[in-house]
Design an enzyme around this catalytic site. Structure first.
Site, PDB file in Angstrom:
ATOM      1  NE  ARG A 176      -3.735   0.392   2.288  1.00 58.33           N
ATOM      2  CZ  ARG A 176      -4.780   0.361   3.308  1.00 58.33           C
ATOM      3  NH1 ARG A 176      -4.556  -0.194   4.542  1.00 58.33           N
ATOM      4  NH2 ARG A 176      -5.415   1.491   3.164  1.00 58.33           N
ATOM      5  CB  CYS A 234      -1.927   3.281   9.560  1.00 57.37           C
ATOM      6  SG  CYS A 234      -3.354   4.010  10.808  1.00 57.37           S
TER       7      CYS A 234
END
Length: 295
Positions: A176, A234
């Site tokens: 990611r 995150c």
């Protein structure tokens, strides 16, 4: 209070009758059945905490997928879990504390110092052959009084400039960060200047945190050092709290960017970059600024 409590330490507290509030934060990205898992089996007396509704406000593109709830709402939730002033709270889940760390951080931020994570969570408890319960216990309401601002936080403007004054860690999975996939947020990639530091790297194979010395070696290898301002983000501010717990175990302090990448990537004025390293980000800033398909 120490960041972690071992199964042996918890069992000793419970056997001695010392008041301990156990909170089960069974949640994982893509798994909406946390309560069902809890009802099937949990530590004796543990109370279920719903991350999506009790540890977060409604999703808001300008604040992220899991924005922090108002203090009054969080205090009401904590009282509903039976938390009183002066209690020892032990939070856990069944995913290496990746979700429970959100509760740990929120209580610490709310000025509640006597909260820790059960190292290894439910799996560690079961590995010792200890009993679990099903169903839901009866809870007597607590009276805890919470505050706000006890832990350092940053916003999007600070995140944008952070790499110029300190170290910004991206706690998401490496793919990611690199922009190879993005299952939930509108654009793939990372905040310019951020360093990839997947949260899963904090854990051993059994879901326990790595030893403090090993974590310190990991973080210093990523550039963390005493006196250097460090911040973590995150996807939505959940697993970044786990990274902050790991940093604390290693002897470091770090700020949380609560909105994280879900807030950042929803603002078209924010650059999103791809690649395996922060170097050269400025030249890549146009590579991932258009919305990407994803869940």
């Amino acid at each position: 209070m120490e960041t972690l409590m071992t199964v042996a330490q918890l069992k000793e507290r419970m056997d001695s009758g010392a008041r301990t509030v156990l909170l089960d934060v069974r949640w994982a990205l893509g798994d909406p059945h946390g309560r069902a898992h809890y009802l099937e089996a949990h530590l004796p007396g543990a109370v279920f905490v719903d991350l999506a509704t009790e540890l977060a406000g409604p999703a808001d593109p300008s604040r992220g997928r899991h924005p922090l709830p108002p203090l009054e709402q969080f205090q009401q939730s904590a009282r509903g879990w039976g938390v009183r002033d002066g209690d020892v709270v032990v939070a856990y889940d069944d995913t290496g504390n990746l979700a429970a760390a959100r509760l740990w951080w929120m209580l610490r931020n709310a000025g509640f110092p006597t909260v820790c994570l059960l190292d290894g969570g439910l799996a560690a408890w079961r590995a010792e052959g200890l009993d679990v319960e099903s169903g839901e216990p009866r809870v007597e309401a607590g009276d805890v009084v919470l505050s706000d601002g006890a832990m350092p936080v940053i916003g999007a403007a600070e995140a944008a400039a952070w790499s110029g004054r300190g170290l910004l860690l991206d706690a998401r999975a490496g793919e990611r960060y690199r922009g190879e996939i993005e299952p939930v947020d509108p654009r793939a990639g990372h905040i310019p200047g951020a360093v990839s530091a997947p949260t899963t790297g904090n854990l051993a194979a059994d879901g326990r945190f790595l030893p403090a010395a090993t974590l310190r070696e990991r973080f210093t290898g990523l550039g963390v050092q005493a006196g250097l301002p460090t911040a973590v983000y995150c996807g939505s501010g959940v697993t970044a709290a786990h990274e902050i717990a790991a940093l604390e175990i290693a002897g470091f302090t770090a700020a949380l960017y609560p909105g994280s990448f879900s807030e950042w990537s929803n603002n078209p004025s924010n650059d999103v970059v791809t690649g395996a390293a922060p170097e050269g980000d400025a030249s890549q800033a146009d590579q991932a600024t258009s919305p990407a398909q994803g869940g």
